[in-house]
Design an enzyme around this catalytic site. Sequence first.
Site: not given
Ligand code: NAP
Length: 299
Positions: A53, A209-211, A214, A219
């Site tokens: 990361y 990536s539960p959201l 982002g 989109e």
């Molecule tokens: P996510 O929660 O789906 O996406 C986060 C993104 O959404 C950030 O850019 C955030 O922006 C944005 N966001 C959140 N709330 C929002 C809102 N209300 N309005 C607008 N934008 C919003 O999760 P993710 O970061 O993709 O993944 C979460 C974690 O999963 C990672 O940190 C990592 O630990 C893990 N991961 C694991 C793998 C794997 O292969 N095992 C792959 C990917 C990720 P802001 O920062 O501006 O809030």
Amino acid sequence: MQRVNLTEDLSLSRIVHGMWRLADWKFSTEEILSLIEHGMDRGVTTYDHADIYGSYTCEEIFGNALLKPSLREKMEIVTKCGIVIQSENRPSHKSHHYNTNKTHIIKSVEQSLMNLKTDYIDLLLIHRPDPLMDPSETAEAFNQLKESGKVRNFGVSNFKKPQWDMLQAYLEYPLVTNQLELSAYNLENFEDGTINLCQEMGVAPMAWSPLAGGSIFEESNEKAVRLRKTLEIVKEEIGANGIDEVMYAWLLRHPAKIIPIVGSGKKERLDSAIDSLNLSMKKEQWFNILTSSMGHDIP
Ligand code: NAP
């Protein structure tokens, strides 16, 4: 905060904080500490990392905040290994590939321990299935790390059933989780049976990536627009504050005991995830979100 028991000795907070984007947040050590303390005060005690990361920088940025030692004992650290990327921080890496051999895994964990300023990892995951995995070697690495106390538990990420079964067959102890891409927007692991594998094994999956990273907020494609509309309707019906809370509640409603990993560094967005634990979603609402994501009705 609810907790999910993965083994007799390891439980994770139901909401986990993901550190993939930590380097992008450009926080000072004080700001990181403040974010960690905010989460921990609300019961978020589990932090998700990977060696790669931030181009191999996030673990160290986080570890510098952990120099306040009392914090480490109160949290669970999950980290991953097995992906090799090219990076100016690793000049010896000549190409992007996977490596799950014994030497690589052990070296990667030792580096993670140094970066995180800790002497143990609560849970180590193999980041992605490696087509060249020799499961006997991977198992040897796990055994050595377990015996030395450097890693307490092991799991995988993005594994389908055959890959899970192969590695598990070489281990004398159970893999404790499979970290998967799971969201109302990305249904692959719901549709191909991977979530059912977790239920069959009695293993709680972690949701990355539960959201949808982002993208659900931005989109403009047909699917995103359609899903957003339904999420907005359900938001009103269940009294949520935003569609992010509805996305979390949709995952939490599933009987597999899904553990969402929050990807934002904003305290109020972490709070939304925590607040979603208090929402209750009816079966009908869950299905409305599902079919709206699929783009057609169920049979
Ligand atoms: P996510 O929660 O789906 O996406 C986060 C993104 O959404 C950030 O850019 C955030 O922006 C944005 N966001 C959140 N709330 C929002 C809102 N209300 N309005 C607008 N934008 C919003 O999760 P993710 O970061 O993709 O993944 C979460 C974690 O999963 C990672 O940190 C990592 O630990 C893990 N991961 C694991 C793998 C794997 O292969 N095992 C792959 C990917 C990720 P802001 O920062 O501006 O809030």
